[in-house]
Write an enzyme that holds these catalytic residues in place. Structure first.
Site, short mmCIF file in Angstrom:
data_model
loop_
_atom_site.label_atom_id
_atom_site.label_comp_id
_atom_site.label_asym_id
_atom_site.label_seq_id
_atom_site.Cartn_x
_atom_site.Cartn_y
_atom_site.Cartn_z
N ARG A 222 0.81 -1.21 0.00
CA ARG A 222 0.00 0.00 0.00
C ARG A 222 0.85 1.27 0.00
O ARG A 222 1.82 1.39 0.74
CB ARG A 222 -0.96 0.00 1.18
N ARG B 163 1.68 -4.14 3.47
CA ARG B 163 2.69 -3.33 4.15
C ARG B 163 3.09 -2.18 3.24
O ARG B 163 3.02 -2.29 2.01
CB ARG B 163 3.93 -4.18 4.47
N HIS B 164 3.51 -1.06 3.84
CA HIS B 164 4.11 0.04 3.09
C HIS B 164 5.52 -0.39 2.70
O HIS B 164 6.46 -0.30 3.50
CB HIS B 164 4.17 1.32 3.94
N VAL B 165 5.71 -0.85 1.49
CA VAL B 165 7.03 -1.33 1.05
C VAL B 165 7.10 -1.22 -0.47
O VAL B 165 6.12 -1.45 -1.18
CB VAL B 165 7.28 -2.78 1.51
N GLU C 76 -2.32 6.64 6.25
CA GLU C 76 -1.17 6.02 6.89
C GLU C 76 -0.08 7.03 7.18
O GLU C 76 0.01 8.08 6.57
CB GLU C 76 -0.61 4.92 5.96
#
Length: 406
Positions: A102, A160-162, A389
């Site tokens: 995300r 995950r933010h990745v 986020e």
């Protein structure tokens, strides 16, 4: 002379001797039959014992013992393995491995909230990482993360933010990716004000999130930040969306054609769907169509009053539009971001057309003034309802604990 051969006495004696001999012969034959029967019985019992032990070993070890396999090989082809092989594996939907890497400030908290409801409803494994500020990984960290992801019981959805991870580079099965992006300037503005003032969940929430931020920075006017070229309002900080799709290569963080084209290629080859936040309901419709085992009934859940009661305090506060001059400067600085955004929007509309879904968006395709269109989008209620986020801040969080079950 007497003929003894015809004597009755002799005849009787000879007959008696023959009878005794026959009796002895019958006795020995009976004894022999008895002895053979005991041997047969013992053989049968030994065979039965052997098969019982074989069955026991089979059940304890999850398969036939080695001795039975050797016997099978010695005796030739058999239907034993066919009839008594391992149980039929569970039939999994395709795809059964999905990653939602995300992008920050693109409505991901709303989607994750939906996923938590859907995971319980449809019985798939949802793993949502608590790491929000480490999108760029070393090679060792990449391998560890990909191996950990591959061990999650299927079907799973990992989020995950990745930045994009290339599993095939390390000979690991590549999952299917999904994602959502939004208008780049809208994303930047949402992040700018959220870092300073948080959301409606609490007046002091922003102070907890950014305690190191001084007041002169916190209350810095957005127009001053843009026009005087503060680091937060210039590149490379503005080059944010493209790296999520380009990957972990260092050049992916440098604004330019190389990163842009690599990001587009990765979208075509590895992403099942990349939607745009401005048309979130259409995104949910497509996800429900493309991944029904994950997203079935997602739109009805999203529209339900119960769902909005769970997330209606997460809109960014004190958000306002910069001047037209400042927006023009931002647009020029974010030309690669907008090139990518327009590419994604075109691909998204093409996918909707192929599946036969009508757009619920009211945006015109012939807006003569881009900045006017941007201003109208920014005032849409959807953005104000989104729960966003935390912005990436490299080096502040340890990533040793890689995942947290919701």
């Amino acid at each position: 002379m007497k003929n003894y051969s015809s004597s009755p006495r002799l005849n009787n004696h000879s007959a008696s001797h023959s009878t005794d001999r026959n009796r002895r012969k019958g006795f020995w034959l009976s004894a022999l039959r008895l002895r053979v029967s005991l041997r047969d019985y013992a053989f049968c019992m030994a065979t039965l014992l052997l098969f019982c032990l074989g069955s026991l070993f089979y059940q304890l070890n999850g398969g036939p013992p080695k001795v039975l396999l050797e016997i099978r090989q010695y005796l030739g082809e058999s239907t034993f393995v066919d009839d008594h092989g391992p149980p039929t594996p569970r039939e999994l939907p395709f795809p059964s491995q999905v990653i939602y890497n995300r992008v920050g400030k693109c409505g991901s908290r709303t989607v994750v909230l939906l996923l938590r409801i859907l995971a319980e409803k449809h019985q798939f494994n949802l793993v949502s990482s608590d790491i929000h500020n480490k999108t760029r990984l070393t090679k060792h960290e990449q391998v560890d993360l990909m191996r950990n992801i591959s061990t999650i019981p299927q079907p799973f959805l990992y989020t995950r933010h990745v930045h994009f991870l290339n599993f095939t580079r390390f000979r690991i099965e590549q999952p299917v990716y999904i994602n959502i992006i939004r208008d780049p300037i809208n994303r930047f503005l949402s992040n700018y004000f959220f870092r300073r003032f948080g959301d409606w969940r609490g007046e002091q929430n922003h102070l907890i999130r950014t305690p190191q931020m001084k007041d002169d920075e916190r209350y810095l006017d957005i127009n001053v930040c843009i026009m005087e070229n503060y680091p937060e309002c210039s590149n490379p900080r503005l080059f944010y969306i493209v790296p999520y799709f380009c990957g972990q290569h260092p050049q992916c963080r440098e604004p330019g054609v190389w990163a842009l084209e690599r990001a587009k290629q990765n979208v075509i080859e590895n992403f099942l769907l990349v939607g745009i936040l401005e048309e979130l309901e259409d995104v949910l419709l497509l996800l429900e169509r493309l991944l029904p085992h994950y997203f079935s009934d997602v739109l009805s859940i999203y529209k339900s009053p119960t769902f909005w009661k769970m997330g209606n305090l997460t809109g960014t506060v004190k958000k306002h539009m910069p001047t037209i001059e400042a927006l023009q400067v931002l647009y020029q600085r974010m030309k690669y971001e907008y090139n990518f955004y327009n590419f994604i929007r075109d691909q998204f509309h093409l996918t909707k057309k192929k599946i036969g879904l009508k757009s619920t968006s009211q945006n015109s395709a012939h807006e003569p003034d881009f900045l006017r269109e941007l201003a109208l989008r920014t005032q849409e209620p959807l953005e104000e309802e989104e729960e966003e986020e935390e912005e990436e801040d490299m080096g502040q969080e340890d990533a040793n604990i890689w995942m947290v079950q919701p």
